[in-house]
Write an enzyme that holds these catalytic residues in place. Sequence first.
Site, PDB file in Angstrom:
ATOM      1  N   LYS A 137       0.841  -1.202   0.000  1.00 33.65           N
ATOM      2  CA  LYS A 137       0.000   0.000   0.000  1.00 33.65           C
ATOM      3  C   LYS A 137       0.877   1.253   0.000  1.00 33.65           C
ATOM      4  CE  LYS A 137      -3.780  -2.527   2.031  1.00 33.65           C
ATOM      5  NZ  LYS A 137      -4.546  -2.974   3.194  1.00 33.65           N
ATOM      6  N   GLN A 181      -5.259  -1.956   9.303  1.00 37.56           N
ATOM      7  CA  GLN A 181      -4.992  -3.232   8.644  1.00 37.56           C
ATOM      8  C   GLN A 181      -5.622  -4.369   9.461  1.00 37.56           C
ATOM      9  OE1 GLN A 181      -3.415  -3.614   5.592  1.00 37.56           O
ATOM     10  NE2 GLN A 181      -4.047  -5.741   5.778  1.00 37.56           N
ATOM     11  N   ASP A 211     -11.203   2.290   3.201  1.00 42.25           N
ATOM     12  CA  ASP A 211     -11.477   0.858   3.030  1.00 42.25           C
ATOM     13  C   ASP A 211     -12.974   0.616   2.832  1.00 42.25           C
ATOM     14  OD1 ASP A 211      -9.320  -0.826   2.820  1.00 42.25           O
ATOM     15  OD2 ASP A 211      -9.073  -1.129   4.991  1.00 42.25           O
TER      16      ASP A 211
END
Length: 299
Positions: free
Chosen positions: A53, A97, A120
Amino acid sequence: MVAKIIDGNAVAKQVRAEYRTRVEGLVALGCKPGLAVILVGDNPASKVYVDKKAKACAEVGLHSEVYRFPADVHQDVIIAEIAKLNADPSIHGILVQLPLPPHFQIRQVLETISHEKDVDGFHLYNVGGLVVGGIVFPPCTPYGVQRLLESENISVAGQNVVVVGASNIVGKPMALMLMQSEATVVICHAKTRDLAQFTILADILVVAAGVPNLILPQMVKTGAVVIDVGINRLPNGRLVGDVDFEGVKKKASYITPVPGGVGPMTVTMLVVNTVQSAERMLERTKGLAPQPSQVTVLA
Ligand code: NAP
């Protein structure tokens, strides 16, 4: 029939190039998009994903920060860090995460992220946006699948689409996005009886179960579009999807490989969501309206 292989690396490269130009436009207006990633513990797979990322952000010209915490950190510390990032104007996207260690209340952590920085797309506000339509952050993996289909001009409207897998991060949002795009959607899961009776009806089959060789050629309609989201490491170290690629590619019209299909798109769409977030924030703070094509409207 031999399927055309949809090259996720090539599409991802094209999208990143497009967004690099958009980032340059934002930087010229004094706004460098920024992503903050929170990583708890030392799960090796999570570390790899976080590195990917950060690399994708650098490639497109974004600023990224990784906040690392030990596995035994108290949840309140993470919540306080998210609160700080919510208030930081240089940060346009925040992600935690997953997975988090077992002592975490995952929903509580995810709901702490401002829905305006929830790149997200896991905050309930954004999940709700997927259900009713509106401007949202589409979750990155289904968003990447959507972009792959677009890259081949595959329209989903009126198509029979079967999604195998019903998780909150892939299967369910995928099904909702396809429904918003006027597909007729069936969603299957581990308790579905006789999976093949559904998959055989699919004009477009999206598979996200995490089970190697779940989808065999006899389960696929001739000419179907097959999107394999699964990533499975075999005992011999080989990475495979959920679809018998060699068998199914002789029957499908399009198929995505693993690796090199959906995977590269997931990280790319995170960058896309972060840039779009920065564009929206700039619009709010400076009254600079982005072009209509620059916002994600699922309606
Ligand atoms: P998950 O949370 O484990 O969910 C798996 C889903 O598949 C569940 O809904 C489960 O049903 C269903 N399922 C399991 N076995 C099945 C079977 N035999 N028949 C039909 N459905 C079955 O996994 P996930 O996070 O959604 O990920 C799915 C796969 O995609 C994994 O291989 C993961 O590594 C991969 N993935 C790839 C990317 C990418 O970028 N390419 C991104 C995310 C995930 P129940 O709900 O009934 O348990």
